[in-house]
Scaffold this motif. Structure first.
Motif, PDB file in Angstrom:
ATOM      1  N   GLN A 160       0.828  -1.210   0.000  1.00 46.90           N
ATOM      2  CA  GLN A 160       0.000   0.000   0.000  1.00 46.90           C
ATOM      3  C   GLN A 160       0.861   1.259   0.000  1.00 46.90           C
ATOM      4  O   GLN A 160       0.593   2.220  -0.727  1.00 46.90           O
ATOM      5  CB  GLN A 160      -0.926  -0.014   1.210  1.00 46.90           C
ATOM      6  CG  GLN A 160      -2.013  -1.068   1.151  1.00 46.90           C
ATOM      7  CD  GLN A 160      -2.740  -1.211   2.470  1.00 46.90           C
ATOM      8  OE1 GLN A 160      -2.196  -0.909   3.536  1.00 46.90           O
ATOM      9  NE2 GLN A 160      -3.981  -1.673   2.418  1.00 46.90           N
ATOM     10  N   ARG A 161       1.908   1.241   0.830  1.00 46.94           N
ATOM     11  CA  ARG A 161       2.795   2.408   0.897  1.00 46.94           C
ATOM     12  C   ARG A 161       3.444   2.669  -0.450  1.00 46.94           C
ATOM     13  O   ARG A 161       3.544   3.815  -0.908  1.00 46.94           O
ATOM     14  CB  ARG A 161       3.861   2.179   1.976  1.00 46.94           C
ATOM     15  CG  ARG A 161       4.784   3.378   2.200  1.00 46.94           C
ATOM     16  CD  ARG A 161       6.108   2.936   2.784  1.00 46.94           C
ATOM     17  NE  ARG A 161       6.792   2.000   1.912  1.00 46.94           N
ATOM     18  CZ  ARG A 161       7.469   2.353   0.822  1.00 46.94           C
ATOM     19  NH1 ARG A 161       7.541   3.621   0.453  1.00 46.94           N
ATOM     20  NH2 ARG A 161       8.063   1.438   0.084  1.00 46.94           N
ATOM     21  N   ALA A 162       3.905   1.602  -1.110  1.00 50.46           N
ATOM     22  CA  ALA A 162       4.543   1.746  -2.414  1.00 50.46           C
ATOM     23  C   ALA A 162       3.565   2.314  -3.443  1.00 50.46           C
ATOM     24  O   ALA A 162       3.940   3.160  -4.275  1.00 50.46           O
ATOM     25  CB  ALA A 162       5.095   0.404  -2.878  1.00 50.46           C
ATOM     26  N   ASP A 222       9.586   3.854  -4.351  1.00 51.20           N
ATOM     27  CA  ASP A 222      10.531   3.837  -3.237  1.00 51.20           C
ATOM     28  C   ASP A 222      11.442   5.050  -3.184  1.00 51.20           C
ATOM     29  O   ASP A 222      12.419   5.066  -2.435  1.00 51.20           O
ATOM     30  CB  ASP A 222      11.389   2.572  -3.297  1.00 51.20           C
ATOM     31  CG  ASP A 222      12.161   2.459  -4.615  1.00 51.20           C
ATOM     32  OD1 ASP A 222      11.966   3.322  -5.500  1.00 51.20           O
ATOM     33  OD2 ASP A 222      12.946   1.509  -4.755  1.00 51.20           O
ATOM     34  N   THR A 223      11.139   6.094  -3.955  1.00 48.45           N
ATOM     35  CA  THR A 223      12.019   7.253  -3.945  1.00 48.45           C
ATOM     36  C   THR A 223      11.278   8.468  -4.475  1.00 48.45           C
ATOM     37  O   THR A 223      10.209   8.353  -5.090  1.00 48.45           O
ATOM     38  CB  THR A 223      13.265   7.004  -4.818  1.00 48.45           C
ATOM     39  OG1 THR A 223      14.178   8.104  -4.657  1.00 48.45           O
ATOM     40  CG2 THR A 223      12.892   6.900  -6.288  1.00 48.45           C
ATOM     41  N   CYS A 224      11.850   9.637  -4.218  1.00 47.44           N
ATOM     42  CA  CYS A 224      11.337  10.856  -4.832  1.00 47.44           C
ATOM     43  C   CYS A 224      11.840  10.939  -6.269  1.00 47.44           C
ATOM     44  O   CYS A 224      12.822  10.281  -6.633  1.00 47.44           O
ATOM     45  CB  CYS A 224      11.779  12.083  -4.042  1.00 47.44           C
ATOM     46  SG  CYS A 224      10.906  12.272  -2.462  1.00 47.44           S
ATOM     47  N   THR A 225      11.173  11.714  -7.090  1.00 48.79           N
ATOM     48  CA  THR A 225      11.550  11.863  -8.488  1.00 48.79           C
ATOM     49  C   THR A 225      11.740  13.333  -8.813  1.00 48.79           C
ATOM     50  O   THR A 225      11.632  14.201  -7.949  1.00 48.79           O
ATOM     51  CB  THR A 225      10.473  11.266  -9.409  1.00 48.79           C
ATOM     52  OG1 THR A 225       9.269  12.045  -9.293  1.00 48.79           O
ATOM     53  CG2 THR A 225      10.169   9.814  -9.035  1.00 48.79           C
ATOM     54  N   ALA A 226      11.992  13.615 -10.081  1.00 52.88           N
ATOM     55  CA  ALA A 226      12.265  14.993 -10.503  1.00 52.88           C
ATOM     56  C   ALA A 226      11.081  15.916 -10.289  1.00 52.88           C
ATOM     57  O   ALA A 226      11.247  17.127 -10.228  1.00 52.88           O
ATOM     58  CB  ALA A 226      12.667  15.003 -11.982  1.00 52.88           C
ATOM     59  N   ARG A 227       9.887  15.365 -10.172  1.00 52.27           N
ATOM     60  CA  ARG A 227       8.735  16.237  -9.991  1.00 52.27           C
ATOM     61  C   ARG A 227       8.530  16.644  -8.529  1.00 52.27           C
ATOM     62  O   ARG A 227       7.699  17.493  -8.226  1.00 52.27           O
ATOM     63  CB  ARG A 227       7.479  15.562 -10.528  1.00 52.27           C
ATOM     64  CG  ARG A 227       6.890  14.500  -9.631  1.00 52.27           C
ATOM     65  CD  ARG A 227       5.723  13.822 -10.316  1.00 52.27           C
ATOM     66  NE  ARG A 227       4.973  12.945  -9.431  1.00 52.27           N
ATOM     67  CZ  ARG A 227       4.123  12.028  -9.839  1.00 52.27           C
ATOM     68  NH1 ARG A 227       3.936  11.845 -11.140  1.00 52.27           N
ATOM     69  NH2 ARG A 227       3.454  11.288  -8.982  1.00 52.27           N
TER      70      ARG A 227
END
Length: 472
Positions: free
Chosen positions: A412-414, A425-430
């Motif tokens: 659910q978290r993913a 599992d990570t932040c992205t450029a946006r």
């Protein structure tokens, strides 16, 4: 103005957009009321907490979403809520917002007159602290809703805002223009504004908030939530504490021993109000992973309560906490061993700090600056009262928020983070840039949060965001 009239829901399917959503106080309130919500939050750690809690979240800047991704927001959203950043308005801050109150009122007038976003943005760059302008974002969202093809230019039905008491003057100006002038498309609202004390709604702390509740014309006159608990009277408590100290040995603290002090009016009074909820009552029983605090204790804070410096000092477990802010981790807890001896015990855990904010036990505080997350949040019990009053619902059952919180599964978290950040599992450029995650303190070096995040701001990629309720 409060109302004792029979409750009549005004919306069949309320759906809340929570601006400046923080770790989820208002969303937890919505959860208790079975109301779906989508939160927009720029701080990475607060978003990690939200994902772990299972809350729909967009990790983004509120202003950037309005400019670049408004059309991707769910069109069924009909309730706008939020508490803009308060640092510049807070009594504890430097006061840039308080000095700019009249200037901000002028911006409100310009927005209602239909001035272009570009012209407004150019003018806002002149403000000494850009956070001051954030108080305008709820109004800008309300206007944008009436221009949105995705919403068929449908205005929000309900608006719920809360801030520090210093913002009350701006909320009154909001109320004036929403009721008398109307949005540029002509939509008008019935509005009520006041400063409320959270302990009168069962939150175990003294915290005052300026509140605005607005309903679109035709949905009825809004009212403030009726209090359920008595207000904490500091002068009366201190008078009784001094009397008790004359009979009991003074402990080694800067406050009298109040072990002999009891509430002046136990039980429900003739107005139907219960006693305010004390720290001891909130923390006494074991629940979830919280072991319980049965030993009487004293708490010493190093700042004032509710913006009143004279309230700083020591409180006992029989009193509500002083206002919970990011300094909650500095509160010193002393345990009573007997009538005359106290010792310094363990400081509040983040679980306990959250419970003093009325968060459920075992709420999954995550990331860094967790004390700041706790202090910045809307107390969920208070938020539930605000939403209930705004939507014509019965007063919430506080017992719902006393049960341990069920965190999201990894799956659910993913899924939530994929929606909110663009990857599981990570932040992205946006996502917002890491160096902008925590405002620089004037008295210390800049704190960099989430140093492994991408450097790009990626506002163009916001257009590809499609935040939808995950149904978790």
């Amino acid at each position: 103005m409060t109302s004792a009239a029979p409750h009549q829901p005004i919306l069949d399917k309320p759906f809340v957009l929570d601006l400046f959503a923080g770790p989820g106080g208002l969303d937890v309130a919505g959860h208790a009321l079975d109301i779906p919500s989508l939160g927009i939050e720029w701080d990475r750690s607060a978003c990690l907490t939200r994902y772990a809690a299972g809350l729909d979240t967009l990790h983004a800047d509120v202003s950037a979403v309005r400019r670049d991704a408004f059309e991707s927001l769910p069109p069924e959203i009909n309730v706008l809520a939020g508490g803009p950043p308060c640092q510049t308005y807070s009594v504890a801050g430097k006061g840039a917002g308080r000095k700019a109150l009249e200037e901000v009122k002028e911006y409100i007038e310009r927005l209602m007159a239909g001035h272009s976003d570009e012209a407004i943005d150019r003018s806002l760059k002149k403000l000494s602290d850009p956070r001051t302008a954030m108080v305008l974002e709820p109004l800008r969202y309300a206007i944008q809703a009436t221009r949105s093809p995705n919403r068929q230019k449908r205005p929000y039905d309900v608006i719920v805002l809360e801030q520090v008491p210093a913002v009350e003057a701006l909320w009154h100006h909001y109320a004036k223009v929403l009721k008398e002038t109307g949005l540029p498309d002509g939509t008008k609202y019935e509005v009520v504004v006041d400063v409320l004390d959270t302990e009168t709604y069962g939150v175990p702390q003294t915290r005052s908030r300026a509140v605005l509740i607005a309903r679109r014309e035709g949905l009825g006159q809004p009212s403030l939530p009726a209090p359920t608990h008595r207000a904490y009277e500091a002068k009366e408590w201190n008078r009784r504490a001094v009397q008790a100290a004359s009979r009991i040995h003074q402990p080694t603290l800067d406050a009298p021993d109040t072990s002999g002090v009891t509430d002046t009016a136990p039980g429900i009074d003739d107005k139907g109000l219960r006693p305010w909820t004390s720290m001891g009552e909130a923390l006494a029983d074991p629940v979830g992973t919280h072991p319980g605090r049965r030993t009487p204790f004293l708490v010493r804070s190093n700042y004032g309560s509710s913006g009143i410096p004279g309230r700083r000092g020591v409180r006992t477990d029989r009193q509500p906490a002083a206002t919970v802010t990011g300094r909650i981790s500095r509160f010193v807890v002393f345990e009573h061993l007997n009538e005359s001896v106290v010792r310094e015990g363990a400081r509040f855990s983040m679980n306990e700090a959250g419970m003093l904010q009325s968060f459920p036990p075992d709420y999954p505080w995550s990331g860094t600056a967790q004390a700041q997350q706790v202090g910045n949040a809307v107390p969920p019990v208070f938020g539930a009262h605000l939403l209930s009053a705004a939507l014509g619902l019965p007063a919430p059952d506080p017992e719902v928020l006393r049960k341990p919180w069920q965190s999201a599964t990894e799956e659910q978290r993913a899924k939530l983070r994929s929606h909110g950040c663009g990857a599981a599992d990570t932040c992205t450029a946006r996502c917002p840039r890491p160096e902008r995650q925590t405002p620089v303190r004037s008295s210390s070096r800049p704190r960099v949060d989430a140093s492994k995040q991408p450097e790009a701001n990626g506002t163009d990629s916001l257009r590809r965001i499609s935040p939808r309720s995950s149904g978790l």
